[in-house]
Design a protein around this motif. Structure first.
Motif, PDB file in Angstrom:
ATOM      1  N   GLY A 293       3.553  -4.560   3.299  1.00 24.09           N
ATOM      2  CA  GLY A 293       4.274  -3.351   3.670  1.00 24.09           C
ATOM      3  C   GLY A 293       3.568  -2.111   3.187  1.00 24.09           C
ATOM      4  O   GLY A 293       2.633  -2.168   2.371  1.00 24.09           O
ATOM      5  N   VAL A 294       3.989  -0.954   3.695  1.00 22.41           N
ATOM      6  CA  VAL A 294       3.404   0.337   3.316  1.00 22.41           C
ATOM      7  C   VAL A 294       4.533   1.276   2.909  1.00 22.41           C
ATOM      8  O   VAL A 294       5.481   1.497   3.672  1.00 22.41           O
TER       9      VAL A 294
ATOM     10  N   ALA B 214       0.857  -1.187   0.000  1.00 24.19           N
ATOM     11  CA  ALA B 214       0.000   0.000   0.000  1.00 24.19           C
ATOM     12  C   ALA B 214       0.895   1.240   0.000  1.00 24.19           C
ATOM     13  O   ALA B 214       2.048   1.193   0.430  1.00 24.19           O
ATOM     14  N   VAL B 215       0.371   2.358  -0.498  1.00 26.63           N
ATOM     15  CA  VAL B 215       1.144   3.601  -0.592  1.00 26.63           C
ATOM     16  C   VAL B 215       0.378   4.733   0.089  1.00 26.63           C
ATOM     17  O   VAL B 215      -0.826   4.909  -0.152  1.00 26.63           O
ATOM     18  N   ILE B 216       1.068   5.442   0.969  1.00 22.55           N
ATOM     19  CA  ILE B 216       0.531   6.694   1.519  1.00 22.55           C
ATOM     20  C   ILE B 216       1.325   7.819   0.874  1.00 22.55           C
ATOM     21  O   ILE B 216       2.480   8.068   1.216  1.00 22.55           O
TER      22      ILE B 216
ATOM     23  N   VAL C 222      -0.961   2.601  10.001  1.00 23.02           N
ATOM     24  CA  VAL C 222      -0.341   1.538   9.199  1.00 23.02           C
ATOM     25  C   VAL C 222      -0.938   0.174   9.530  1.00 23.02           C
ATOM     26  O   VAL C 222      -1.100  -0.676   8.642  1.00 23.02           O
ATOM     27  N   ASP C 223      -1.287  -0.038  10.797  1.00 21.71           N
ATOM     28  CA  ASP C 223      -1.832  -1.337  11.203  1.00 21.71           C
ATOM     29  C   ASP C 223      -3.068  -1.710  10.403  1.00 21.71           C
ATOM     30  O   ASP C 223      -3.294  -2.883  10.098  1.00 21.71           O
ATOM     31  N   LYS C 224      -3.874  -0.696  10.060  1.00 22.99           N
ATOM     32  CA  LYS C 224      -5.094  -0.962   9.301  1.00 22.99           C
ATOM     33  C   LYS C 224      -4.786  -1.479   7.898  1.00 22.99           C
ATOM     34  O   LYS C 224      -5.551  -2.255   7.329  1.00 22.99           O
ATOM     35  N   LEU C 225      -3.660  -1.028   7.349  1.00 23.93           N
ATOM     36  CA  LEU C 225      -3.294  -1.435   5.989  1.00 23.93           C
ATOM     37  C   LEU C 225      -2.595  -2.802   5.960  1.00 23.93           C
ATOM     38  O   LEU C 225      -2.465  -3.409   4.890  1.00 23.93           O
TER      39      LEU C 225
END
Length: 402
Positions: free
Chosen positions: A100-101, A54-56, A89-92
């Motif tokens: 990973g994020v 995932a990307v923030i 991050v835990d949600k992702l």
């Protein structure tokens, strides 16, 4: 003596097929075949190639969008979701949603255009499983470095009047080109599947042999064992070792022929190690179950027989992660020897001349197990003789009294 060996071997074949003991001749082949089919089908690779990330993206500019798209088009990373606002991050990562994020702070495009400071992009890796992020993180680093070098190379070329390749050479004067030996495609059949073939086959063999002493005592054959040489007892393991060797060879040859397994060495040179491993498992099982009186008692001692060699033998865990004393103690367990010989013959293609030393040490190990069995057998014979002598004295005294 040859007649006693022959009789002991045939007795074990009769026990297998008589319906009153484990039908090992059927179970061994079924275990090896099912293990090969299941692990070959459900496990394509031993590492994560399409790592879900995932990307923030707090920068939310054309450059950051282009970077995310470039990562997603690579064959090693899969961008599953992109967010432009801060998120926990835990949600992702929950429920194995992503491994990973990637965190892109605000100001990426501005920092790249000015080239004043090195800009840090964060990667928050889920290491609840140590294996899943190793390859993904390495691939991310390579891809991002290449994209950054391309961007900087173009700027330097324009400002210095150099060719773009020359500018890249200034940025990256040296580059490491690696080559993966023995398993370039990270095929799980080569390591994980083959490891479990030996593991489950050894578990079944171990359980069968752990019940052997109890079965001989229950069927009143133990006295016959004590009257004969200890080698006659060891000869009872030969049928199980032959079936074990045949079953593993059958499934191994099948996956080699169909291209699922690379076997570089000569399999005929490797073949004795399988038989020796089976004999070692059987001899150790006899040692562990020597004091049992029922077949079921021996099964509870399996935890001491096969799993330690599987864990410490380097099949799924690198031996470098283990302390030095563990790397010495692990050779007390049969599977450790087999996995080491397997890697040398199957993966590295080492010839027989280079393996004579290893085979010699393995034979010494079998000799030690045989020596322990001899001591146990000798003590049991002496104890049996004392009991018999005491019984005769008691009977004599009773007859005298009467």
């Amino acid at each position: 003596m040859m007649n006693k060996y022959r009789q002991a071997i045939f007795e074990e074949f009769e026990a297998m097929m008589g319906g009153h003991f484990i039908p090992y001749h059927i179970a061994a082949f079924m275990m090896a075949i099912l293990t090969t089919l299941i692990f070959s089908l459900i496990m394509t690779h031993a590492t994560v190639f399409e790592g879900k990330i995932a990307v923030i993206d707090l920068d939310a500019t054309n450059y950051s969008t282009s970077l995310v798209e470039s990562l997603n088009t690579s064959s090693y990373v899969e961008i599953t979701e992109v967010y432009h606002t801060p998120l926990p991050v835990d949600k992702l990562l929950e429920h194995d949603r992503n491994i990973g994020v990637l965190y892109i702070p605000k100001g990426l495009e501005k920092a790249i255009s000015r080239s004043e400071l090195t800009f840090n992009i964060g990667y928050l890796a889920d290491y609840s499983n140590l294996a899943q992020n190793g390859q993904a993180l390495s691939n991310l680093q390579k891809i991002i470095n290449e994209i950054a070098a391309q961007s900087s190379g173009t700027k330097i070329a324009i400002s210095q009047g150099l060719a773009e390749d020359g500018a890249k050479a200034m940025l990256m004067p040296m580059h490491l080109v690696d080559r993966d030996l023995y398993n370039p495609t990270m095929s799980s059949t080569i390591n994980i599947c083959s490891a479990f073939i030996y593991f489950f086959s050894s578990i079944l063999l171990g359980l069968t042999c752990l019940m052997l002493v109890g079965r001989l005592k229950v069927t009143n054959r133990w006295q016959n064992v004590l009257e004969n040489d200890v080698t006659v007892l060891i000869a009872r393991l030969i049928p199980y070792a032959l079936i074990y060797t045949t079953a593993i060879t059958l499934v191994t040859s099948a996956i080699v022929v169909f291209g699922q397994l690379r076997f570089s060495g000569n399999y005929f040179f490797h073949l004795p190690s399988i038989f020796m491993t089976a004999m070692a498992i059987g001899m150790m099982a006899l040692i562990f179950s020597w004091t049992t009186n029922q077949p079921g008692e021996g099964g509870s001692r399996m935890i001491l027989l096969v799993p330690p060699g599987f864990i410490m033998g380097g099949a799924l865990m690198a031996s470098g992660t283990l302390p030095d004393w563990v790397n010495t103690v692990k050779y007390c367990f049969p599977l450790t020897w087999e996995f080491e010989i397997w890697r040398d013959f199957a993966y590295r293609g080492i010839g027989l001349s280079s393996m004579i030393g290893t085979y010699g040490k393995f034979l010494m190990y079998l000799t030690v197990l045989g020596g322990i069995l001899y001591i146990l057998h000798y003590r049991a014979v002496q104890k049996n003789a004392l009991i018999s002598q005491s019984t005769k004295l008691i009977e004599k005294d009773m007859n005298s009294a009467s």
